[in-house]
Design a protein around this motif. Structure first.
Motif, PDB file in Angstrom:
ATOM      1  N   UNK A  12      -3.589  -3.299  -5.814  1.00  0.00           N
ATOM      2  CA  UNK A  12      -4.238  -4.605  -5.988  1.00  0.00           C
ATOM      3  C   UNK A  12      -3.329  -5.553  -6.772  1.00  0.00           C
ATOM      4  N   UNK A  13      -2.681  -5.007  -7.792  1.00  0.00           N
ATOM      5  CA  UNK A  13      -1.804  -5.854  -8.604  1.00  0.00           C
ATOM      6  C   UNK A  13      -0.629  -6.361  -7.759  1.00  0.00           C
ATOM      7  N   UNK A  14      -0.071  -5.478  -6.958  1.00  0.00           N
ATOM      8  CA  UNK A  14       1.038  -5.909  -6.101  1.00  0.00           C
ATOM      9  C   UNK A  14       0.595  -7.012  -5.135  1.00  0.00           C
ATOM     10  N   UNK A  15      -0.597  -6.851  -4.592  1.00  0.00           N
ATOM     11  CA  UNK A  15      -1.109  -7.879  -3.668  1.00  0.00           C
ATOM     12  C   UNK A  15      -1.367  -9.196  -4.397  1.00  0.00           C
ATOM     13  N   UNK A  16      -1.934  -9.093  -5.603  1.00  0.00           N
ATOM     14  CA  UNK A  16      -2.230 -10.313  -6.371  1.00  0.00           C
ATOM     15  C   UNK A  16      -0.953 -11.077  -6.683  1.00  0.00           C
ATOM     16  N   UNK A  17       0.112 -10.331  -6.943  1.00  0.00           N
ATOM     17  CA  UNK A  17       1.367 -10.981  -7.317  1.00  0.00           C
ATOM     18  C   UNK A  17       2.153 -11.478  -6.118  1.00  0.00           C
ATOM     19  N   UNK A  18       1.678 -11.183  -4.921  1.00  0.00           N
ATOM     20  CA  UNK A  18       2.431 -11.561  -3.717  1.00  0.00           C
ATOM     21  C   UNK A  18       1.680 -12.640  -2.950  1.00  0.00           C
ATOM     22  N   UNK A  58       0.839  -1.207   0.000  1.00  0.00           N
ATOM     23  CA  UNK A  58       0.000   0.000   0.000  1.00  0.00           C
ATOM     24  C   UNK A  58       0.872   1.253   0.000  1.00  0.00           C
ATOM     25  N   UNK A  59       1.940   1.234   0.817  1.00  0.00           N
ATOM     26  CA  UNK A  59       2.846   2.377   0.851  1.00  0.00           C
ATOM     27  C   UNK A  59       3.501   2.609  -0.488  1.00  0.00           C
ATOM     28  N   UNK A  60       3.915   1.540  -1.123  1.00  0.00           N
ATOM     29  CA  UNK A  60       4.555   1.668  -2.430  1.00  0.00           C
ATOM     30  C   UNK A  60       3.577   2.223  -3.460  1.00  0.00           C
ATOM     31  N   UNK A  61       2.385   1.648  -3.465  1.00  0.00           N
ATOM     32  CA  UNK A  61       1.394   2.084  -4.460  1.00  0.00           C
ATOM     33  C   UNK A  61       0.997   3.536  -4.232  1.00  0.00           C
ATOM     34  N   UNK A  62       0.858   3.913  -2.968  1.00  0.00           N
ATOM     35  CA  UNK A  62       0.471   5.292  -2.677  1.00  0.00           C
ATOM     36  C   UNK A  62       1.565   6.253  -3.112  1.00  0.00           C
TER      37      UNK A  62
END
Lengths: 307, 432
Positions: B348-354, B326-330
């Protein structure tokens, strides 16, 4: 913020100081080892928070400024940032180790506080407001030493402090629910009971407080210059008192010790009961305690209700 | 005006603030307690490997009580207990696996990392609502401080389970209250360090993580016992609907657990130093809210990211991972000048990939199975009966076969074998 290079800034109006004790009021003392477990994040005690609130109210009434001071390690900055957030004009920390000389009866602390203030402000405080007891289980004598060192009047056990036309007035609690109204000349040291809640500072103050640099005076510099004052006797860390037990009868120490520890008593077999009603359960419990000698025998017929 | 306002200085919030601050953004970290961790509660175990990305050699810095080298799962009935116990020395050395830690220490440490990176901590302050612009985009939060509006490019809601901010943003689907929530209650019992080491067969900083099933009088949930340095944390986790309908107080169940013959010797003489209770979002993937809105992201417990999949009970690592992303995306959205839901979609994409959403998606059926009537009420007794039958010597009768034992236990426990088979298959599919 005040400079830490020793220069004394211009000092308009009275200097109103909230002296805050950095101690965990809920510190746990192990009853066996007497080891004290304290939380550095505990914050000020209720009485100290009340003292700060009084200082914040009094400073503008006296036309002065409010400075919050404490003695403690870097963790104590949290306490001072809270004070800044609440509206203190300035703060000052006398940097001190977590564990100081246990023989300090409060005089060294008082001297260090005053030296630190003199170092930064070039003068003694006009009014010091403190909490009315030592949250750290110390002597509680620091306010008295503060007053003695600056030749100030001291008022204790105050329920309220106000100022009008440059005169400090206080309401003091007396025994038996009585109250006493005091007119306190400046300079003064006032100890207040926790009767007020500390105000919530505006958000901008909180943000400023978090970014503020806390001026620090080293302990060696502050306490080192303290001249010997009145000594009230050594104060030691809090220790719970030992429980006194009457010695049981016995011909020698060994026998008395065996009697005392119950070493020769055969432990009673565990008994599990299943009472049908609470009353029956209570009867069984009381009977058990009577059998073990913890209670007097049951009342006889006619002594009242059955137990 | 900040680039990013993070609400809640728990693991998710601290990780979010740390990442955003490291990216050069101005960050405010709003915490309702007087210091990070003052209000936070969890069972007691944190899995730290996710910190590899945030803090090199984190294990040398993290305030750990014990490293979990012994992992046990106990099935119990009122009079029986079966424990599967595993231990490995590998978890007692870098890079470690799980650790017991106190939240006040852990969260304080994480927040200090964020502060060192430049985030501004705002303690003793409650975010009371969202600020929006004319188009409805979130532009900050209001707080309970005088003059307490805090504007920002992005708000990251890490305000814990029952997130008022996420609800106000309309990110949660309306549904019957509490269906996906459990109530965790725990006690911390002080015991001498050497007593803990003796009772739990531990040495040095080694620790035990004991998960328990069958200790909740049939209320969906379970129990746990974790060893700290000189205390143990013991508690139960109870599904809210089941707890409400059972009309029993949670502390009664905790008292039952402490009095159970398999547990009582472990906690005997413990001095109560803390009692805590907290809601836990255990609904998993299917109960998560929308994670992104215009100007707002949701992470951690606020996004129902606690994984309750029977043998896996994890929350802090998912919160740390989600907060980090979230910090990165923000930060990226602020840098690009687009903090709308589209600009923040990278979260969301970062979470999906992790692991965060991958594990939740893979185990999405697990919470339903774990909290099912049969797993909670019948299977612990069934397994205990079968094992008791296996080890009970009834000479002169010959030993019964496993099939006979299973049939008899299933009959006694009123378990239909087709249900057992069905649940086994569901379990295999769930845990893949």
């Amino acid at each position: 913020m005040q400079p830490t290079d020793g220069t004394a800034p211009a000092s308009p109006g009275p200097l109103v100081v909230a002296a805050l004790s950095w101690a965990d009021p809920r510190a746990v003392v192990d009853p066996l080892s007497a080891e004290v477990t304290a939380d550095a994040r505990a914050g000020a005690s209720a009485a100290d928070r009340c003292a700060l609130e009084h200082a914040l109210r009094l400073a503008p009434l006296l036309g002065g400024r409010c400075v919050a001071v404490t003695v403690g390690p870097a963790d104590a900055d949290l306490l001072l940032r809270d004070a800044l957030a609440a509206g203190a004009d300035e703060v000052l920390r006398v940097d001190a180790p977590v564990v100081r000389d246990p023989a300090d009866d409060g005089d060294t602390t008082a001297a260090a506080l005053l030296t630190g203030l003199a170092r930064v402000y070039g003068r003694a405080p006009d009014l010091v407001v403190c909490g009315d007891h030592s949250a750290g289980r110390g002597t509680g004598a620091t306010p008295a030493f503060l007053a003695a060192r600056i030749g100030a009047a001291q008022a204790l056990g105050l329920l309220g402090v106000s100022a009008c036309d440059g005169v400090v007035r206080a309401l003091r609690r007396l025994d038996g629910g009585r109250r006493e109204r005091l007119t306190v000349p400046l300079p003064a040291v006032c100890s207040v009971e926790p009767t007020l809640a500390l105000r919530r500072g505006p958000l901008a103050s909180v943000l400023r407080a978090q970014r503020a640099e806390v001026p620090v005076v080293p302990w060696e510099e502050a306490a080192g210059s303290a001249r010997p004052g009145v000594r009230a006797g050594a104060a030691r860390p809090y220790r719970p008192r030992a429980r006194l037990l009457a010695a049981p009868p016995g011909p020698d120490a060994r026998a008395r010790l065996r009697e005392l520890t119950g070493a020769d008593v055969r432990p009673a077999a565990r008994r599990v009961v299943f009472p049908d009603t609470p009353a029956e359960a209570a009867d069984l419990l009381i009977r058990h305690l009577v059998e073990r000698g913890y209670l007097e025998g049951p009342p006889g017929p006619g002594d009242g209700e059955s137990f | 005006m900040f680039d990013v306002v993070v609400v809640g200085a728990g693991p998710a919030g601290c990780a979010a603030a740390l990442e955003a601050a490291r990216a050069g953004r101005s960050v405010a970290l709003v915490e309702r307690g007087p210091y990070p961790g003052a209000k936070n509660v969890y069972g007691g175990v944190v899995y730290g490997r996710v910190l590899d990305e945030l803090v090199p050699r984190w294990w040398e810095l993290m305030p750990v009580q014990r490293w979990v080298t012994r992992r046990s799962t106990m099935l119990m009935t009122g009079t029986q207990a079966l424990t599967v116990d595993f231990r490995t020395e590998d978890w007692g050395r870098p890079p470690y696996n799980g650790a017991t830690a106190f939240r006040a220490d852990l969260d304080g440490w994480l927040a200090s990392l964020a502060q060192d990176a430049g985030a501004v901590l705002v303690p003793s302050t409650v975010a009371t609502g969202l600020l929006r612009d004319a188009r409805g985009r979130v532009t900050g939060v209001s707080t309970d401080r005088p003059d307490g509006d805090l504007t920002a490019g992005v708000v990251i809601a890490c305000d814990g389970v029952n997130s008022f901010l996420a609800k106000e943003a309309g990110l949660f689907r309306p549904e019957p209250g509490g269906r996906h929530l459990t109530l965790g209650v725990k006690e911390t019992l002080a015991l001498p360090r050497e007593t803990i080491e003796e009772r739990f067969a531990l040495t040095g900083r080694d620790g035990l993580d004991l998960e328990i099933l069958g200790c909740t009088r049939g209320i969906p949930g379970g129990g746990f016992l974790y060893t700290n340095l000189d205390s143990v944390s013991i508690g139960v986790v109870l599904g809210l609907p089941g707890l409400a309908s059972a009309k029993v107080r949670p502390e009664e169940l905790l008292t039952d657990l402490k009095a159970h013959p398999a547990i009582a010797p472990l906690v005997r003489g413990g001095r109560l130093t803390e009692y805590a209770a907290h809601l836990i979002p255990e609904g998993g993937y299917d109960s998560m809210p929308e994670l992104v809105g215009d100007g707002i992201l949701v992470a951690g417990d606020a996004a129902a990211m606690c994984l309750a999949a029977g043998i896996w009970l994890e929350g802090v690592n998912f919160a740390l991972g989600a907060g980090m992303y979230a910090g990165r995306a923000a930060a990226a959205a602020v840098a690009s000048g687009d903090t709308s839901a589209t600009g923040l979609a990278g979260y969301r994409r970062l979470l999906e990939d992790s692991f965060v959403l991958a594990d939740h998606r893979k185990l999405r059926r697990a919470p339903g199975l774990v909290f099912s009537e049969r797993v909670q009420r019948q299977y612990p007794g069934l397994v205990c009966d079968v094992v008791q039958g296996m080890f009970q010597v009834d000479n002169p009768r010959p030993k019964p076969g496993l099939r006979r034992l299973l049939t008899r236990a299933a009959r006694d426990r009123r378990v239909r074998l087709r249900h057992l088979l069905s649940d086994t298959l569901t379990g295999l599919r769930s845990f893949g």
